[in-house]
Design a protein around this motif. Sequence first.
Motif, short mmCIF file in Angstrom:
data_model
loop_
_atom_site.label_atom_id
_atom_site.label_comp_id
_atom_site.label_asym_id
_atom_site.label_seq_id
_atom_site.Cartn_x
_atom_site.Cartn_y
_atom_site.Cartn_z
N ALA A 93 49.13 63.31 75.16
CA ALA A 93 47.68 63.54 75.12
C ALA A 93 46.93 62.22 75.02
CB ALA A 93 47.34 64.44 73.94
N ARG A 94 47.45 61.29 74.21
CA ARG A 94 46.81 59.98 74.05
C ARG A 94 46.81 59.22 75.37
NH1 ARG A 94 50.14 57.99 70.50
NH2 ARG A 94 49.38 59.34 68.86
N LYS A 95 47.93 59.30 76.07
CA LYS A 95 48.06 58.61 77.36
C LYS A 95 47.07 59.19 78.38
CE LYS A 95 51.83 57.16 80.36
NZ LYS A 95 53.25 57.32 80.63
N GLN A 96 46.94 60.50 78.38
CA GLN A 96 46.01 61.15 79.29
C GLN A 96 44.56 60.77 78.98
OE1 GLN A 96 46.10 65.39 79.22
NE2 GLN A 96 44.92 65.59 81.09
N ARG A 97 44.22 60.72 77.68
CA ARG A 97 42.85 60.32 77.29
C ARG A 97 42.56 58.90 77.71
NH1 ARG A 97 43.98 62.91 72.42
NH2 ARG A 97 44.28 60.91 71.41
N TYR A 139 41.62 58.28 81.36
CA TYR A 139 40.27 58.66 81.77
C TYR A 139 39.17 57.99 80.97
CZ TYR A 139 42.39 62.19 84.68
OH TYR A 139 43.11 62.82 85.65
N ARG A 140 39.55 57.14 80.03
CA ARG A 140 38.56 56.53 79.14
C ARG A 140 37.49 55.77 79.92
NH1 ARG A 140 40.97 55.52 74.00
NH2 ARG A 140 40.42 57.67 73.88
N GLY A 141 37.90 55.08 80.98
CA GLY A 141 36.94 54.32 81.79
C GLY A 141 35.90 55.19 82.46
#
Length: 94
Positions: A83-87, A90-92
């Motif tokens: 989940a952290r990796k997915q967030r 898309y953070r940018g």
Amino acid sequence: MVSWRYYLAFWSRRSTATVVPASSASQARSRASTRHKAGYGSLVSVQQANAADSRLIRQGIWVRRRRNGVSPQFGSARSKATARKQRSAYRGWL
């Protein structure tokens, strides 16, 4: 003596719940409706918080619980890392 329980109020336009202390589900529903904020949508359901969530609430920790019962706070280290990796991917865009 009134025994207080924690209830989770779920809104139509929020992904997580609002915590409401109350003695019954009907009281929790009325208290949640008074805390309604613009943008939350309508009150969908009120559920009693489980033991793990109640413990976190008493400790003053922000509880995140979705309507389907899933919590991003609990789970395996692998699922949290995914989940952290997915967030962060898309953070940018946010």
